[in-house]
Design an enzyme around this catalytic site. Structure first.
Site, short mmCIF file in Angstrom:
data_model
loop_
_atom_site.label_atom_id
_atom_site.label_comp_id
_atom_site.label_asym_id
_atom_site.label_seq_id
_atom_site.Cartn_x
_atom_site.Cartn_y
_atom_site.Cartn_z
N THR A 256 35.09 21.40 -22.66
CA THR A 256 36.24 21.32 -21.76
C THR A 256 36.25 19.95 -21.11
O THR A 256 35.26 19.23 -21.13
CB THR A 256 36.17 22.34 -20.60
N ASP A 257 37.33 19.60 -20.48
CA ASP A 257 37.32 18.43 -19.61
C ASP A 257 36.69 18.86 -18.26
O ASP A 257 36.36 20.03 -18.05
CB ASP A 257 38.73 17.86 -19.42
N TRP A 258 36.58 17.90 -17.37
CA TRP A 258 35.90 18.05 -16.09
C TRP A 258 36.43 19.25 -15.28
O TRP A 258 37.61 19.27 -14.95
CB TRP A 258 36.09 16.75 -15.32
N SER A 259 35.57 20.21 -14.99
CA SER A 259 35.93 21.36 -14.14
C SER A 259 37.09 22.21 -14.65
O SER A 259 37.77 22.86 -13.86
CB SER A 259 36.30 20.90 -12.71
#
Ligand code: BGC
Length: 704
Positions: A256-259
């Site tokens: 995933t991307d950040w958070s």
């Protein structure tokens, strides 16, 4: 998917806790050493934003766990290993894209991989394959521009550079195609907004570069922040499983991307709590969760309560372990790279070559190359600001993981390089700050006018600066900011020829500057040696060969101006502006001229040919661009689309027949049923110097 015997054997031995821990990616710099070590002992599969000895310590902790599964280390090495302050800093992707040269980009990948691996790391979150169709977006600098074909070609080359022939080589690292998908098309160019696209359009415009990444063997993909038609990509099972894996054939790891998991609750509001978000993310097909550590506890609970099938976790862990195995980490958890290579001479040379090839000249009324001047004035903050020259994703802009803030040589700014070359040519030279892109107490237009008085030429460097670039730094107003236009106007009053250099992260609306300047060079963010490359072009040591990978709007309100628009009823122009962009995709001048003649297409063999002649008196590199238009199609198709290009070097007077082998699939479209097909009928082939109609020869042909 069935993985290797080793991976299957490991999976059988792993507890559910060990499996879910593999799916967690911890940001070291934000988490801190102690907490990171705790995660390593729990068996966290990956860490990001950690360098050198800190990474080695984490790796040792992981290797001493029950199963000793090595950690995968990721880093945003997106223009060289630039978060390390001693690494070689390349031009941005956008600047490199001006070269249109696959080999330049492949070499950037090779050099970056060597430096990242030498730092003990394995994986870069690059290339970025989003298209920049709206220059207001803050991340335009990270893209290869606006065109799907060019983006796909350069991305594939960069992936090949990072990964080499064998991911297990000590010098290879894993690439990551990001952000999947349509992230650059966020509504209003507001970073991470939803994207106003349909699935048909996604297939037509945005998937093709990512397909090339899959075909190039890209080991990993990153899920975008945004959403399509109300479904966040993080929760989009159709996109991540049916399309990416089943249709496109991707068999690597999806991070995933950040958070992104946390965001399903906090920002996108499609999940009530961490558990619901974790369930959505896992079911959708995300294998590894970047900076959403709550996933660990949530997923454990979900499996224990029977809400999440362990087979889903197994599938994700299989992808993660398979990438680790392909990278040879079970034998060599630490990549050795090439000791001593970080920032070495050979790598700096590669960055200089890339910077030279990125220089794009858009206007020249004869003032360039600068040869006869006695005195030159260099004006503008960006003329002597290495931070602006680098752009974001370097150790300045991301203080973690490298805390230091001083600029580390070697690098040269435009002013430093101009001064050196001017002095070698016996010319006097003066610098004045004038103003920066953002108003400050240093702004002093009078001082700049003074410095320029009596000069034979002014080199005015304008652009943007770090506070205007990057994630969540989208601009509503693309006009030159601060006092830059006023500075230009004051200098213009001196009636001294002005050479404007645009040192910026993206196309800006230059207004009167574009119309009235005597010469215009676009440098974008040229990295450590961008200053030298610009100076060499100004003095004619370098014959500029860059071509725009993105169109320049005349005004913020004119966007989008990308060249491959769909045809409109009324021509599509505003009543107060011409329809054409200020500068078009593919455009770029040099110190010689090229002419095109004798275009023909053989519709039976689908071969095309054109004669290109260097009609000037200097050797030069020409980028021969091939576009097409589908005359009648079942859905709207672009007014033109780039389908191939070739770069040729011609001596003065030299003429060459350039042949292209086309195929039916080059002329395909995505129909209403979302199928990619080539429809028979009449097409127009256009070959020439840029995407501008007046620079293209045309030939009609039919596909049966
Ligand atoms: C960016 C990604 C990047 C990641 C890790 C995110 O904010 O969107 O492109 O790779 O951070 O730094």
């Amino acid at each position: 998917m069935k993985a290797s015997e080793r991976v299957e054997a490991l999976l059988v031995q792993m507890t559910i806790e060990e499996k879910i821990a593999q799916m967690v990616q911890i940001p070291y710099a934000q988490t801190g050493r102690e907490e990171s070590l705790r995660w390593a002992k729990l068996g966290a599969g990956s860490f990001l934003h950690v360098l050198g000895d800190n990474a080695r310590e984490i790796q040792q902790a992981a290797l001493h766990t029950r199963l000793g599964i090595p950690v995968l280390f990721g880093i945003d090495a997106v223009r060289g290993h630039a978060l390390n302050d001693h690494a070689t800093i390349f031009p941005t992707q956008l600047a490199c894209a001006c070269s249109w040269d696959r080999e330049i980009v492949r070499e950037m990948g090779r050099v970056t991989a060597r430096e990242v691996a030498t730092d003990g790391l394995h994986w870069t979150f690059s290339p970025l394959l989003c298209l920049s169709r709206d220059p207001r977006w803050g991340r335009v600098n990270e893209t290869f521009g606006e065109d799907p074909y060019l983006t796909g070609e350069l991305a594939a080359a960069l992936i090949e550079g990072y990964q080499g022939d064998d991911l297990a080589s000590p010098e290879s690292i894993a690439a990551c195609a990001k952000h999947f998908i349509a992230y650059g098309e966020a509504t209003g160019a507001r970073d991470a907004n939803d994207s106003s696209v349909t699935y048909r359009k996604v297939r037509e415009v945005f998937l093709p570069p990512f397909q090339k990444a899959v075909d190039a063997g890209c080991a990993t993909f990153m899920t975008a922040y945004g959403a399509i038609d109300g479904t966040p990509l993080t929760a989009d099972r159709h996109m991540l499983r049916d399309i990416l894996r089943d249709e496109m054939g991707f068999d690597g790891l999806v991070v995933t991307d950040w958070s992104n998991v946390t965001s399903l609750v906090r920002n996108q509001h499609v999940a009530a709590d961490g558990e619901e978000a974790s369930l959505l993310a896992a079911l959708a097909g995300n294998d590894m969760m970047m900076n959403s550590p709550e996933f660990y506890e949530c997923a454990l609970r979900l499996v224990r309560e029977g809400k999440l099938d362990e087979a889903v976790i197994d599938g994700a862990v299989r992808h993660i372990l398979t990438v680790k195995e392909r990278m040879g980490l079970f034998e060599h958890p630490e990549k050795t790279g090439v000791p001593g290579c970080i920032g070495c001479q050979e790598h700096q040379q590669a960055a200089l070559t890339a910077a030279r090839r990125s220089v794009t000249m858009l206007k020249n009324n004869g003032v360039l190359p600068l040869q006869k001047a006695k005195k030159i004035a260099v004006i503008g903050a960006n003329g002597n600001d290495i931070r602006a020259q680098y752009g974001d994703w370097t150790y300045f802009t991301h203080p973690r993981p490298t805390p230091r803030q001083d600029a580390v040589r070697p690098y040269t700014t435009i002013w430093e390089s101009v001064k050196k070359l001017a002095e070698e040519n016996g010319m006097a030279c003066e610098y004045a700050y004038g103003c920066g892109p953002v108003p400050s107490t240093r702004d002093d237009l009078e001082d700049a006018v003074q410095a320029a008085q009596g000069a034979d030429a002014i080199i005015l460097v304008v652009g943007d600066e770090i506070s205007q670039i990057g994630e969540a730094k989208d601009r509503a107003n693309l006009m030159l900011s601060g006092s830059q236009i006023a500075l230009f106007a004051r200098l213009r009053e001196l009636r001294v020829p002005i050479i404007t250099v645009l040192l910026s992260s993206k196309p800006l609306a230059l207004g009167a500057v574009a119309d009235e300047t005597d010469a215009l060079i676009v440098a974008f963010n040229g990295g450590a040696h961008g200053g030298q490359a610009v100076a060499e072009a100004i003095f004619g040591v370098l014959n500029p060969s860059g071509r725009l990978p993105i169109s320049f709007p005349r005004h913020s309100g004119q966007v989008p101006v990308y060249y491959n628009q769909l045809p409109g009823w009324h021509g599509g122009n505003y009543c107060d502006l011409p329809q054409t962009p200020q500068f078009a995709f593919g455009e770029g001048l040099s110190y010689t001229d090229f002419s095109y003649a004798e275009l023909w297409v053989d519709e039976n063999t689908l071969t095309a040919s054109v004669r290109v002649t260097n009609t000037g008196n200097r050797a030069g590199l020409e980028t021969v661009q091939v576009y097409f238009r589908d005359c009648v199609s079942s859905v709207l198709t672009p007014v033109k689309s780039l389908t191939q290009y070739r770069q040729i070097f011609l001596e003065p007077g030299e003429s060459r027949q350039v042949a292209f082998q086309l195929s039916r699939s080059d002329f395909s479209l995505v129909n209403q049923r979302e199928e990619r097909v080539t429809e028979p009928g009449e097409f127009i082939l256009m070959i020439g110097h840029s995407s501008r109609d007046e620079e293209l020869l045309q030939a009609h042909f039919c596909l049966k």
